[in-house]
Scaffold this motif. Structure first.
Motif, PDB file in Angstrom:
ATOM      1  N   MET A 190       0.825  -1.081  -0.074  1.00 32.27           N
ATOM      2  CA  MET A 190       0.158  -0.106  -0.166  1.00 32.27           C
ATOM      3  C   MET A 190       0.886   1.326  -0.218  1.00 32.27           C
ATOM      4  O   MET A 190       1.649   1.383   0.769  1.00 32.27           O
ATOM      5  CB  MET A 190      -0.765   0.071   1.267  1.00 32.27           C
ATOM      6  CG  MET A 190      -1.761   1.299   1.490  1.00 32.27           C
ATOM      7  SD  MET A 190      -3.001   1.019   2.666  1.00 32.27           S
ATOM      8  CE  MET A 190      -3.715   2.760   3.036  1.00 32.27           C
ATOM      9  N   LEU A 228     -15.427  -0.343  -1.074  1.00 29.34           N
ATOM     10  CA  LEU A 228     -14.093  -0.672  -0.520  1.00 29.34           C
ATOM     11  C   LEU A 228     -14.582  -2.259  -0.017  1.00 29.34           C
ATOM     12  O   LEU A 228     -13.640  -3.197  -0.062  1.00 29.34           O
ATOM     13  CB  LEU A 228     -13.618   0.179   0.721  1.00 29.34           C
ATOM     14  CG  LEU A 228     -12.820   1.138   0.582  1.00 29.34           C
ATOM     15  CD1 LEU A 228     -12.524   2.125   1.768  1.00 29.34           C
ATOM     16  CD2 LEU A 228     -11.442   0.785   0.071  1.00 29.34           C
ATOM     17  N   LYS A 287     -14.348  -4.090  -3.085  1.00 25.79           N
ATOM     18  CA  LYS A 287     -12.847  -4.501  -3.588  1.00 25.79           C
ATOM     19  C   LYS A 287     -12.221  -5.327  -2.656  1.00 25.79           C
ATOM     20  O   LYS A 287     -11.431  -6.319  -3.113  1.00 25.79           O
ATOM     21  CB  LYS A 287     -12.160  -2.897  -3.156  1.00 25.79           C
ATOM     22  CG  LYS A 287     -12.277  -1.961  -4.396  1.00 25.79           C
ATOM     23  CD  LYS A 287     -12.078  -2.285  -5.840  1.00 25.79           C
ATOM     24  CE  LYS A 287     -12.516  -1.112  -6.607  1.00 25.79           C
ATOM     25  NZ  LYS A 287     -12.245  -1.617  -8.128  1.00 25.79           N
ATOM     26  N   THR A 288     -12.500  -5.395  -1.422  1.00 27.78           N
ATOM     27  CA  THR A 288     -11.706  -6.329  -0.438  1.00 27.78           C
ATOM     28  C   THR A 288     -12.236  -7.635  -0.818  1.00 27.78           C
ATOM     29  O   THR A 288     -11.387  -8.723  -0.909  1.00 27.78           O
ATOM     30  CB  THR A 288     -12.224  -6.020   0.935  1.00 27.78           C
ATOM     31  OG1 THR A 288     -12.056  -4.837   1.364  1.00 27.78           O
ATOM     32  CG2 THR A 288     -11.515  -7.057   1.956  1.00 27.78           C
ATOM     33  N   PHE A 291      -6.958   4.228  -5.490  1.00 19.21           N
ATOM     34  CA  PHE A 291      -8.040   4.948  -4.882  1.00 19.21           C
ATOM     35  C   PHE A 291      -7.749   6.432  -4.868  1.00 19.21           C
ATOM     36  O   PHE A 291      -6.900   6.675  -4.203  1.00 19.21           O
ATOM     37  CB  PHE A 291      -8.224   4.361  -3.375  1.00 19.21           C
ATOM     38  CG  PHE A 291      -8.641   2.961  -3.318  1.00 19.21           C
ATOM     39  CD1 PHE A 291      -9.833   2.519  -3.567  1.00 19.21           C
ATOM     40  CD2 PHE A 291      -7.730   2.033  -2.718  1.00 19.21           C
ATOM     41  CE1 PHE A 291     -10.222   1.549  -3.680  1.00 19.21           C
ATOM     42  CE2 PHE A 291      -8.101   0.729  -2.875  1.00 19.21           C
ATOM     43  CZ  PHE A 291      -9.285   0.174  -3.125  1.00 19.21           C
ATOM     44  N   ASP A 340     -11.958   8.271   0.518  1.00 22.81           N
ATOM     45  CA  ASP A 340     -12.064   8.368   2.089  1.00 22.81           C
ATOM     46  C   ASP A 340     -12.962  10.011   2.256  1.00 22.81           C
ATOM     47  O   ASP A 340     -13.039  10.154   3.496  1.00 22.81           O
ATOM     48  CB  ASP A 340     -10.971   8.377   2.890  1.00 22.81           C
ATOM     49  CG  ASP A 340      -9.781   9.334   2.367  1.00 22.81           C
ATOM     50  OD1 ASP A 340     -10.225  10.082   1.652  1.00 22.81           O
ATOM     51  OD2 ASP A 340      -8.691   8.733   2.220  1.00 22.81           O
ATOM     52  N   ILE A 393      -8.458  -0.708   3.162  1.00 25.31           N
ATOM     53  CA  ILE A 393      -7.556  -0.417   1.820  1.00 25.31           C
ATOM     54  C   ILE A 393      -6.452  -1.373   2.107  1.00 25.31           C
ATOM     55  O   ILE A 393      -5.897  -1.878   1.058  1.00 25.31           O
ATOM     56  CB  ILE A 393      -7.363   0.962   1.757  1.00 25.31           C
ATOM     57  CG1 ILE A 393      -8.676   1.828   1.541  1.00 25.31           C
ATOM     58  CG2 ILE A 393      -6.200   1.435   0.772  1.00 25.31           C
ATOM     59  CD1 ILE A 393      -8.337   3.465   1.498  1.00 25.31           C
ATOM     60  N   TYR A 394      -6.032  -1.436   3.370  1.00 21.93           N
ATOM     61  CA  TYR A 394      -4.716  -2.500   3.296  1.00 21.93           C
ATOM     62  C   TYR A 394      -5.180  -3.632   3.095  1.00 21.93           C
ATOM     63  O   TYR A 394      -4.405  -4.476   2.742  1.00 21.93           O
ATOM     64  CB  TYR A 394      -4.099  -2.251   4.817  1.00 21.93           C
ATOM     65  CG  TYR A 394      -3.000  -2.890   4.984  1.00 21.93           C
ATOM     66  CD1 TYR A 394      -1.801  -2.354   4.657  1.00 21.93           C
ATOM     67  CD2 TYR A 394      -2.960  -4.346   5.730  1.00 21.93           C
ATOM     68  CE1 TYR A 394      -0.474  -3.103   4.630  1.00 21.93           C
ATOM     69  CE2 TYR A 394      -1.857  -4.865   5.894  1.00 21.93           C
ATOM     70  CZ  TYR A 394      -0.627  -4.174   5.348  1.00 21.93           C
ATOM     71  OH  TYR A 394       0.677  -4.982   5.347  1.00 21.93           O
ATOM     72  N   VAL A 448      -1.588  -1.133  -3.930  1.00 20.90           N
ATOM     73  CA  VAL A 448      -2.619  -0.100  -3.984  1.00 20.90           C
ATOM     74  C   VAL A 448      -2.111   1.186  -4.076  1.00 20.90           C
ATOM     75  O   VAL A 448      -0.995   1.334  -3.158  1.00 20.90           O
ATOM     76  CB  VAL A 448      -3.699  -0.261  -2.703  1.00 20.90           C
ATOM     77  CG1 VAL A 448      -4.115   0.889  -2.354  1.00 20.90           C
ATOM     78  CG2 VAL A 448      -4.334  -1.505  -2.863  1.00 20.90           C
ATOM     79  N   CYS A 486      -2.900   5.184  -3.084  1.00 20.42           N
ATOM     80  CA  CYS A 486      -4.183   5.673  -2.573  1.00 20.42           C
ATOM     81  C   CYS A 486      -3.599   7.256  -2.164  1.00 20.42           C
ATOM     82  O   CYS A 486      -2.627   7.508  -1.414  1.00 20.42           O
ATOM     83  CB  CYS A 486      -4.446   5.011  -1.416  1.00 20.42           C
ATOM     84  SG  CYS A 486      -5.751   5.712  -0.369  1.00 20.42           S
ATOM     85  N   THR A 505      -4.881  10.439  -0.282  1.00 20.69           N
ATOM     86  CA  THR A 505      -5.650  10.427   0.972  1.00 20.69           C
ATOM     87  C   THR A 505      -5.390  11.733   1.841  1.00 20.69           C
ATOM     88  O   THR A 505      -4.230  12.262   1.735  1.00 20.69           O
ATOM     89  CB  THR A 505      -5.579   9.317   1.919  1.00 20.69           C
ATOM     90  OG1 THR A 505      -6.356   9.328   2.995  1.00 20.69           O
ATOM     91  CG2 THR A 505      -4.202   9.001   2.431  1.00 20.69           C
ATOM     92  N   VAL A 549      -5.565   6.545   7.352  1.00 12.25           N
ATOM     93  CA  VAL A 549      -5.208   5.792   6.222  1.00 12.25           C
ATOM     94  C   VAL A 549      -3.698   5.843   5.825  1.00 12.25           C
ATOM     95  O   VAL A 549      -2.975   5.016   5.443  1.00 12.25           O
ATOM     96  CB  VAL A 549      -5.683   6.190   4.823  1.00 12.25           C
ATOM     97  CG1 VAL A 549      -5.516   5.668   3.656  1.00 12.25           C
ATOM     98  CG2 VAL A 549      -7.398   6.031   5.010  1.00 12.25           C
TER      99      VAL A 549
END
Length: 572
Positions: free
Chosen positions: A24, A448, A451-452, A465, A469, A484-485, A493, A495, A497, A502
């Motif tokens: 991530m 999310l 996605k998971t 992403f 958030d 997300i993690y 990933v 991201c 943010t 996050v």
């Protein structure tokens, strides 16, 4: 996985080279520094819509380039193979140049491709989700494929069995429709085939005939030249007056008288003697050829006429007599089918009926398995939503057609099912299509959760992403960070943010800033190490003024994040 990214003359970015790692990666920094611009660049490399407005002021074009490792992404491998793009090194290099004139030049592993091809292949590697970009999950046409990806090997085999039967059914159905509905076309075809078979039959072609005729024609066409050469040669060798053979005979007689004197004269004598008898035999052969060779103009005309007929047949039916005969065998068989049309149609009807029943049987088995898998998806997503404090949300995979209504005429390549994801975000509300749910904090959490669930099965190596958030805080923010993690455990990933929760979960942290040099804005990217990461999280918590308490809070967030990350790795 995205490994390298190069951006030149794109928006406010003049020249930027970035390296990315697994896990991530978060991008944070001041507003307008270029975080979203970096994601926009990746989006264009995935086939996003380009425009000359992206080009940095004063430049004639912008150049974007990225290196991706495929890491066993079977979908991308297949697409590269389909488009004959080399991928021997298990990597993909995508380059896109956007010119001020509006021209776009796209290359994959050095090969020029269209925007459509770039998008097709790019979407199999990268999935970008922003506040208003829903892509796969927001596209109902992709829901059935996602459902199948979530299934086990049994579902994969059932789908393969169905598709094999479907291919056979379509082939027979196409032929049947052609025979059933093309009465006028068949009548015209019958006339043509009868004419063609008759024309070839009348010709009575023989294998090797054309070569033999050409050889005979060559002899007749060169009659005068042949006869002249034969006559002169014969007169020279054995004419009425002095000739070559008589002269050589004299030499043979003289040399034979020397044979007893020395061995070398005997050798010469034998050589002359051998030549003498060979020339006598040659003269006899020439005389026989002169007697047998005759000019027949009628035969020459006959040969030329036959060769012209063969030429016309070759022009219509093949490049050689062998090919013409092969074509004849093919059309004769088709002619026989048309002449026996009713029997042929009866046989095809039986075959089509059998395939139709088998198609429905296999399609039903596939659909039954899908409905079992759908229940598992629903349960898994509800569990994810609970962890995101959306326990009242209802998610459902809706099948629009009951199995008992399946009919072969409604079949498609993936089966009989029409599937779409539906949700109800509040208690008492009816289920609505996921694609129509408004964006915002709830949609971000919904995305999310999905996605998971799907990141393990989609095969996409990089998921981005872009400020998903937005509109959340507190415990929901931490839940989003955890999810997300969790996605990053299985896919790379990236991201953007604004949430410190996050950022604390990141394996890699990139800080984006900007400066003004020579009256131009320039973007900078720094990879933050441990202490720098804590300071950035503290800035995100406090704003401009960072206090000791804020730093302690930031440090605590990173410690808690490490604990959560270890827990999730163990669970995966």
């Amino acid at each position: 996985m995205l490994q390298e990214l190069t951006i030149k003359d794109f928006a406010i970015i003049q020249d930027l080279n970035l390296s990315f790692n697994r896990g991530m990666t978060v991008l944070t920094g001041e507003t307008g520094a270029g975080k979203s611009i970096i994601i926009d660049a990746v989006g264009l490399l995935a086939g996003g819509r380009g425009s000359s407005e992206f080009i940095r002021h004063g430049a004639t074009k912008c150049v974007l380039e990225a290196l991706f490792s495929l890491e066993g992404n079977s979908t991308t491998y297949k697409l590269l193979k389909d488009y004959d793009i080399d991928s021997e090194e298990d990597s993909v290099i995508i380059q896109r140049d956007i010119h001020r004139s509006g021209k776009n030049v796209c290359r994959i592993n050095g090969r020029l491709v269209t925007i459509a091809t770039l998008r097709l292949i790019g979407e199999s590697i990268i999935d970008i989700h922003g506040q208003n970009e829903h892509q796969e999950l927001m596209n109902p046409e992709r829901h059935l494929n996602m459902l199948d990806h979530f299934g086990d090997q049994k579902l994969i085999q059932l789908k393969k069995n169905y598709q094999e039967t479907y291919a056979d059914y379509k082939k027979v159905k196409k032929a049947y429709d052609k025979w059933q509905n093309g009465e006028q076309a068949l009548a015209q075809r019958l006339d043509m085939l009868q004419y063609q078979t008759n024309e070839i039959e009348i010709a009575e072609l023989l294998d090797g005939e054309e070569e033999e005729l050409l050889e005979e024609k060559n002899l007749l066409a060169n009659y005068q030249k042949i006869m002249s050469a034969l006559s002169i040669s014969y007169d020279t060798l054995q004419g009425d007056e002095v000739n070559g053979i008589d002269l050589i005979g004299n030499a043979m007689t003289e040399m034979s008288s020397l044979e007893e004197i020395d061995e070398k004269y005997k050798v010469l004598s034998e050589a002359i003697s051998s030549s003498y008898f060979q020339l006598q035999e040659a003269a006899s052969d020439i005389l026989r050829e002169m007697d047998q060779t005759a000019y027949d103009e009628d035969r020459l005309n006959e040969i030329e006429k036959r060769l012209e007929s063969i030429k016309q047949l070759k022009r219509k039916y093949g490049d050689s007599i062998t090919e013409i005969k092969a074509y004849y065998e093919k059309i004769a068989a088709e002619l026989n089918q048309i002449m026996n049309r009713e029997n042929h149609l009866t046989n095809m009807t039986k075959e089509l009926s059998h395939l139709s029943k088998e198609l429905i049987k296999r399609g039903s088995e596939l659909s039954e398995k899908r409905r079992v898998v759908a229940k598992k998806i629903e349960q898994a997503i509800h569990e994810q939503l609970k962890e995101l404090y959306m326990e009242k949300v209802v998610f459902e995979v809706q099948f629009f057609k009951p199995i008992q209504d399946f009919a072969s005429e409604n079949a498609h390549e993936s089966g009989f099912d029409d599937v779409e994801f539906y949700i109800a975000t509040n208690m008492g509300e009816p289920l609505k299509p996921l694609a129509r749910v408004a964006s915002g904090g709830e949609l971000s959490r919904m995305m999310l959760a999905m996605k998971t669930i799907f990141s393990k099965s989609q095969g996409i190596t990089s998921i981005i992403f872009d400020e998903v958030d937005t509109g959340v805080s507190g415990r929901v923010a931490q839940a989003i960070a955890n999810k997300i993690y969790m996605v990053a455990v299985h896919s790379q990933v990236l991201c953007i943010t604004h949430l410190p929760q996050v950022a604390a979960m990141a394996d890699n942290h990139l800080y984006i800033s900007k400066s003004v040099e020579n009256d131009r804005t320039k973007t900078h990217v720094n990879s933050l190490v441990s202490l720098e990461k804590i300071e950035e999280i503290a800035r995100m918590l406090a704003g401009t003024e960072i206090t000791k308490l804020t730093l302690e809070h930031a440090k605590e967030l990173t410690v808690l994040a490490e604990t959560e990350k270890q827990r999730q790795k163990q669970l995966s």
